[in-house]
Design a protein around this motif. Structure first.
Motif, mmCIF file in Angstrom:
data_model
loop_
_atom_site.group_PDB
_atom_site.id
_atom_site.type_symbol
_atom_site.label_atom_id
_atom_site.label_comp_id
_atom_site.label_asym_id
_atom_site.label_seq_id
_atom_site.Cartn_x
_atom_site.Cartn_y
_atom_site.Cartn_z
ATOM 1 N N ILE A 16 0.926 -1.279 0.221
ATOM 2 C CA ILE A 16 0.228 -0.149 0.050
ATOM 3 C C ILE A 16 0.712 1.284 0.027
ATOM 4 O O ILE A 16 0.577 2.031 -0.896
ATOM 5 N N VAL A 17 1.953 1.211 0.726
ATOM 6 C CA VAL A 17 2.818 2.256 0.808
ATOM 7 C C VAL A 17 3.573 2.522 -0.581
ATOM 8 O O VAL A 17 3.615 3.883 -1.208
ATOM 9 N N VAL A 18 4.123 1.411 -1.022
ATOM 10 C CA VAL A 18 4.592 1.584 -2.416
ATOM 11 C C VAL A 18 3.622 2.269 -3.491
ATOM 12 O O VAL A 18 3.863 2.806 -4.367
ATOM 13 N N ALA A 19 2.362 1.682 -3.386
ATOM 14 C CA ALA A 19 1.432 1.976 -4.414
ATOM 15 C C ALA A 19 0.959 3.598 -4.293
ATOM 16 O O ALA A 19 0.951 4.211 -5.043
ATOM 17 N N HIS A 20 1.089 3.872 -3.057
ATOM 18 C CA HIS A 20 0.695 5.228 -2.734
ATOM 19 C C HIS A 20 1.830 6.338 -3.255
ATOM 20 O O HIS A 20 1.419 7.415 -4.005
ATOM 21 N N ASP A 21 2.948 5.813 -2.820
ATOM 22 C CA ASP A 21 4.334 6.664 -3.438
ATOM 23 C C ASP A 21 3.929 6.532 -4.925
ATOM 24 O O ASP A 21 4.286 7.587 -5.703
#
Length: 60
Positions: A16-21
Motif C-alpha cells: 500500500i505504501v509503495v502504491a501510494h508513492d
C-alpha cells in the motif's frame, strides 16, 4: 488508488505504501509537482551488523 475495499484489506501494508508513492509520482508527472517532491528521500542508514547486535536481535 482505485482499489476495492476487499483488495485494500487483503494487501500488505508495504504494498500500500509503495502504491501510494507511485500514485503520487504519477500525479506529479501528469499535473506537475514541486521540485522538493521529485527528490527521493535519503535511505535510512542501518547500524553495522555485529555479533553482539545479532545476538541481541535474535537471542531467545
Amino acid at each position: 488508488m482505485g482499489w476495492t475495499e476487499e483488495q485494500a484489506l487483503r494487501t500488505d501494508v508495504n504494498a500500500i505504501v509503495v502504491a501510494h508513492d507511485g500514485r503520487k509520482a504519477m500525479l506529479a508527472a501528469i499535473f506537475g509537482g514541486g521540485e522538493e517532491e521529485d527528490v527521493p528521500p535519503e535511505p535510512e542508514k542501518l547500524p553495522e551488523m555485529t555479533p553482539a547486535l545479532f545476538r541481541a536481535m535474535f537471542a531467545r
